[in-house]
Motif scaffolding. Structure first.
Motif, PDB file in Angstrom:
ATOM      1  N   ALA A  49       0.674  -1.218  -0.143  1.00  0.00           N
ATOM      2  CA  ALA A  49      -0.067  -0.198  -0.031  1.00  0.00           C
ATOM      3  C   ALA A  49       0.846   1.265  -0.074  1.00  0.00           C
ATOM      4  O   ALA A  49       0.462   2.360  -0.225  1.00  0.00           O
ATOM      5  CB  ALA A  49      -0.921  -0.016   1.085  1.00  0.00           C
ATOM      6  N   PHE A  50       2.170   1.221   0.218  1.00  0.00           N
ATOM      7  CA  PHE A  50       2.893   2.303   0.395  1.00  0.00           C
ATOM      8  C   PHE A  50       4.057   2.581  -0.699  1.00  0.00           C
ATOM      9  O   PHE A  50       4.811   3.425  -0.646  1.00  0.00           O
ATOM     10  CB  PHE A  50       3.829   2.075   1.776  1.00  0.00           C
ATOM     11  N   SER A  51       3.831   1.851  -1.772  1.00  0.00           N
ATOM     12  CA  SER A  51       4.784   1.922  -2.828  1.00  0.00           C
ATOM     13  C   SER A  51       4.459   3.151  -3.888  1.00  0.00           C
ATOM     14  O   SER A  51       3.181   3.389  -3.896  1.00  0.00           O
ATOM     15  CB  SER A  51       4.929   0.664  -3.771  1.00  0.00           C
ATOM     16  N   LYS A  52       5.176   3.633  -4.593  1.00  0.00           N
ATOM     17  CA  LYS A  52       4.938   4.691  -5.252  1.00  0.00           C
ATOM     18  C   LYS A  52       4.153   4.382  -6.772  1.00  0.00           C
ATOM     19  O   LYS A  52       3.121   4.933  -6.949  1.00  0.00           O
ATOM     20  CB  LYS A  52       6.281   5.355  -6.020  1.00  0.00           C
ATOM     21  N   THR A  53       4.319   3.114  -7.047  1.00  0.00           N
ATOM     22  CA  THR A  53       3.351   2.324  -8.019  1.00  0.00           C
ATOM     23  C   THR A  53       1.891   2.572  -7.574  1.00  0.00           C
ATOM     24  O   THR A  53       1.234   2.880  -8.104  1.00  0.00           O
ATOM     25  CB  THR A  53       3.822   0.963  -8.464  1.00  0.00           C
ATOM     26  N   THR A  54       1.710   2.005  -6.226  1.00  0.00           N
ATOM     27  CA  THR A  54       0.280   2.142  -5.824  1.00  0.00           C
ATOM     28  C   THR A  54      -0.106   3.609  -5.794  1.00  0.00           C
ATOM     29  O   THR A  54      -1.210   3.712  -6.078  1.00  0.00           O
ATOM     30  CB  THR A  54       0.304   1.516  -4.290  1.00  0.00           C
ATOM     31  N   GLU A  55       0.693   4.488  -5.129  1.00  0.00           N
ATOM     32  CA  GLU A  55       0.216   5.671  -5.269  1.00  0.00           C
ATOM     33  C   GLU A  55      -0.300   6.211  -6.475  1.00  0.00           C
ATOM     34  O   GLU A  55      -1.089   7.103  -6.376  1.00  0.00           O
ATOM     35  CB  GLU A  55       1.429   6.567  -4.448  1.00  0.00           C
ATOM     36  N   ASN A  56       0.470   6.055  -7.459  1.00  0.00           N
ATOM     37  CA  ASN A  56       0.194   6.528  -8.734  1.00  0.00           C
ATOM     38  C   ASN A  56      -1.143   5.885  -9.429  1.00  0.00           C
ATOM     39  O   ASN A  56      -1.902   6.579  -9.948  1.00  0.00           O
ATOM     40  CB  ASN A  56       1.533   6.352  -9.893  1.00  0.00           C
ATOM     41  N   MET A  57      -1.296   4.525  -8.989  1.00  0.00           N
ATOM     42  CA  MET A  57      -2.352   3.846  -9.723  1.00  0.00           C
ATOM     43  C   MET A  57      -3.600   4.564  -8.927  1.00  0.00           C
ATOM     44  O   MET A  57      -4.593   4.703  -9.543  1.00  0.00           O
ATOM     45  CB  MET A  57      -2.275   2.238  -9.666  1.00  0.00           C
ATOM     46  N   LEU A  58      -3.532   4.828  -7.779  1.00  0.00           N
ATOM     47  CA  LEU A  58      -4.742   5.094  -7.009  1.00  0.00           C
ATOM     48  C   LEU A  58      -4.978   6.618  -7.249  1.00  0.00           C
ATOM     49  O   LEU A  58      -6.174   7.187  -7.091  1.00  0.00           O
ATOM     50  CB  LEU A  58      -4.488   5.067  -5.523  1.00  0.00           C
ATOM     51  N   ARG A  59      -4.119   7.351  -7.963  1.00  0.00           N
ATOM     52  CA  ARG A  59      -4.061   8.746  -8.260  1.00  0.00           C
ATOM     53  C   ARG A  59      -4.904   8.885  -9.588  1.00  0.00           C
ATOM     54  O   ARG A  59      -5.650   9.895 -10.066  1.00  0.00           O
ATOM     55  CB  ARG A  59      -2.783   9.689  -8.202  1.00  0.00           C
ATOM     56  N   THR A  60      -4.064   8.176 -10.471  1.00  0.00           N
ATOM     57  CA  THR A  60      -4.306   8.233 -12.140  1.00  0.00           C
ATOM     58  C   THR A  60      -5.514   7.104 -12.381  1.00  0.00           C
ATOM     59  O   THR A  60      -6.138   7.315 -13.534  1.00  0.00           O
ATOM     60  CB  THR A  60      -3.226   8.028 -12.861  1.00  0.00           C
ATOM     61  N   TRP A  61      -5.464   6.060 -11.689  1.00  0.00           N
ATOM     62  CA  TRP A  61      -6.531   4.822 -12.311  1.00  0.00           C
ATOM     63  C   TRP A  61      -6.167   4.273 -13.506  1.00  0.00           C
ATOM     64  O   TRP A  61      -6.717   3.835 -14.316  1.00  0.00           O
ATOM     65  CB  TRP A  61      -7.769   5.434 -11.948  1.00  0.00           C
ATOM     66  N   GLN A  62      -4.645   4.232 -13.675  1.00  0.00           N
ATOM     67  CA  GLN A  62      -4.382   3.928 -14.914  1.00  0.00           C
ATOM     68  C   GLN A  62      -2.552   3.224 -14.673  1.00  0.00           C
ATOM     69  O   GLN A  62      -2.022   3.681 -13.695  1.00  0.00           O
ATOM     70  CB  GLN A  62      -4.020   4.884 -15.977  1.00  0.00           C
ATOM     71  N   CYS A  63      -2.351   2.305 -15.758  1.00  0.00           N
ATOM     72  CA  CYS A  63      -1.045   1.793 -15.721  1.00  0.00           C
ATOM     73  C   CYS A  63      -1.065   0.836 -17.152  1.00  0.00           C
ATOM     74  O   CYS A  63      -1.708   0.847 -17.718  1.00  0.00           O
ATOM     75  CB  CYS A  63      -0.741   0.970 -14.396  1.00  0.00           C
ATOM     76  N   VAL A  64       0.331   0.589 -16.958  1.00  0.00           N
ATOM     77  CA  VAL A  64       0.792  -0.257 -18.163  1.00  0.00           C
ATOM     78  C   VAL A  64       1.492  -1.567 -17.645  1.00  0.00           C
ATOM     79  O   VAL A  64       2.346  -1.513 -16.715  1.00  0.00           O
ATOM     80  CB  VAL A  64       1.679   0.220 -19.308  1.00  0.00           C
ATOM     81  N   LEU A  65       0.866  -2.862 -17.860  1.00  0.00           N
ATOM     82  CA  LEU A  65       1.526  -4.112 -17.521  1.00  0.00           C
ATOM     83  C   LEU A  65       2.413  -4.550 -18.445  1.00  0.00           C
ATOM     84  O   LEU A  65       1.941  -5.111 -19.487  1.00  0.00           O
ATOM     85  CB  LEU A  65       0.593  -4.983 -17.189  1.00  0.00           C
ATOM     86  N   ASN A  66       3.772  -4.435 -18.447  1.00  0.00           N
ATOM     87  CA  ASN A  66       4.784  -4.984 -19.418  1.00  0.00           C
ATOM     88  C   ASN A  66       5.424  -6.163 -19.021  1.00  0.00           C
ATOM     89  O   ASN A  66       5.987  -6.368 -17.794  1.00  0.00           O
ATOM     90  CB  ASN A  66       5.940  -3.836 -19.454  1.00  0.00           C
ATOM     91  N   LEU A  67       5.380  -7.248 -20.054  1.00  0.00           N
ATOM     92  CA  LEU A  67       5.764  -8.733 -19.521  1.00  0.00           C
ATOM     93  C   LEU A  67       7.184  -8.840 -20.243  1.00  0.00           C
ATOM     94  O   LEU A  67       7.226  -8.831 -21.152  1.00  0.00           O
ATOM     95  CB  LEU A  67       4.790  -9.571 -20.120  1.00  0.00           C
ATOM     96  N   PRO A  68       8.336  -8.932 -19.499  1.00  0.00           N
ATOM     97  CA  PRO A  68       9.663  -8.984 -19.918  1.00  0.00           C
ATOM     98  C   PRO A  68       9.713 -10.552 -20.320  1.00  0.00           C
ATOM     99  O   PRO A  68       9.095 -11.357 -19.694  1.00  0.00           O
ATOM    100  CB  PRO A  68      10.403  -8.568 -18.850  1.00  0.00           C
ATOM    101  N   SER A  69      10.453 -10.674 -21.194  1.00  0.00           N
ATOM    102  CA  SER A  69      11.148 -12.116 -21.384  1.00  0.00           C
ATOM    103  C   SER A  69      12.320 -12.451 -20.696  1.00  0.00           C
ATOM    104  O   SER A  69      12.755 -11.365 -19.825  1.00  0.00           O
ATOM    105  CB  SER A  69      11.292 -12.270 -23.035  1.00  0.00           C
ATOM    106  N   THR A  70      12.934 -13.605 -20.952  1.00  0.00           N
ATOM    107  CA  THR A  70      14.157 -13.804 -20.234  1.00  0.00           C
ATOM    108  C   THR A  70      15.287 -13.007 -20.784  1.00  0.00           C
ATOM    109  O   THR A  70      16.295 -12.617 -20.366  1.00  0.00           O
ATOM    110  CB  THR A  70      14.632 -15.348 -20.605  1.00  0.00           C
ATOM    111  N   ASP A  71      15.025 -12.389 -22.147  1.00  0.00           N
ATOM    112  CA  ASP A  71      16.153 -11.452 -22.449  1.00  0.00           C
ATOM    113  C   ASP A  71      16.092 -10.293 -21.921  1.00  0.00           C
ATOM    114  O   ASP A  71      17.066  -9.533 -21.919  1.00  0.00           O
ATOM    115  CB  ASP A  71      15.640 -11.149 -23.911  1.00  0.00           C
TER     116      ASP A  71
END
Length: 221
Positions: A49-71
């Motif tokens: 609940a205390f991460s910057k990611t959480t803070e940003n998502m709860l403010r903007t209600w948006q994000c991008v989920l990027n899936l890395p490969s092993t590369d």
């Protein structure tokens, strides 16, 4: 023989996700997580609940989920023990975290514009999913010690960007599991997928039968 065990963590193996969000000043945050699962065009993540990611998502209600490969494992590893929160929370200080304002620069990754949300995509990741926040739930609500510290956030996917090299030949709307090699975290260590070990009866079901109304909404149908 089974033995009673008391592992401190229960990360038996889940894909790594790089979540990109927008900071208040218009800069970008980028953070790796591996507490995630998918149902249809919805995703649920577990996060502090205390991460910057959480803070940003709860403010903007948006994000991008990027899936890395092993590369991209080296880039992901550069983000380990970094945070966009300044000052660094005490719990993260104890784990050796440091503040980094430019997460993309730290990882050597490239932000590119999304089509729908304000948060950027990670150009190097083979899969990028623009998403909006649908609901937020607190874990351990009945526990006086843990209440308010951990959240599950339900996300609805708005658009999927997939690198052509991982798509099935002749089927641009299907990811080929023989080509896609996600980065996996298991008990804090990085792993990749090996070859298929057995034919799956479940895979005989046409993917079109899993079609959801969320997909229609995302494409304006």
């Amino acid at each position: 023989m089974h033995k009673v065990s008391k592992p401190e963590i229960l990360y038996f193996g889940t894909p790594v996700v790089l979540i990109s969000t927008c900071n208040e000043d218009g800069s970008f945050n980028l953070a790796p997580i591996s507490s995630v699962f998918w149902l249809g065009w919805r995703c649920v993540i577990g996060i502090s609940a205390f991460s910057k990611t959480t803070e940003n998502m709860l403010r903007t209600w948006q994000c991008v989920l990027n899936l890395p490969s092993t590369d991209q494992v080296a880039a992901v590893n550069k983000l380990a023990r970094t945070t966009g929160t300044n000052p660094v929370p005490q719990g993260k200080l104890l784990k050796g975290y440091r503040f980094e304002a430019d997460k993309f620069g730290t990882a050597g990754l490239t932000p590119v514009d999304s089509h729908i949300v304000s948060a950027p995509r990670v150009n190097e990741c083979p899969v990028q999913m623009e998403a909006v926040v649908e609901a937020v739930h607190s874990l351990a609500e009945a526990d006086d010690v843990q209440r308010g510290r951990l959240l599950t956030i339900e996300l609805r996917i708005q658009r999927v960007h997939a690198e052509e090299s991982i798509l099935m030949d002749g089927a641009p709307n299907r990811v080929d599991p023989d080509k896609w090699r996600p980065l996996i975290m298991s008990f804090q260590q990085f792993y990749g997928l090996g070859a298929q070990v057995h034919e799956s009866t479940l895979a005989r079901i046409p993917e079109a039968l899993y079609h959801s109304v969320d997909m229609d909404r995302a494409h304006g149908n």
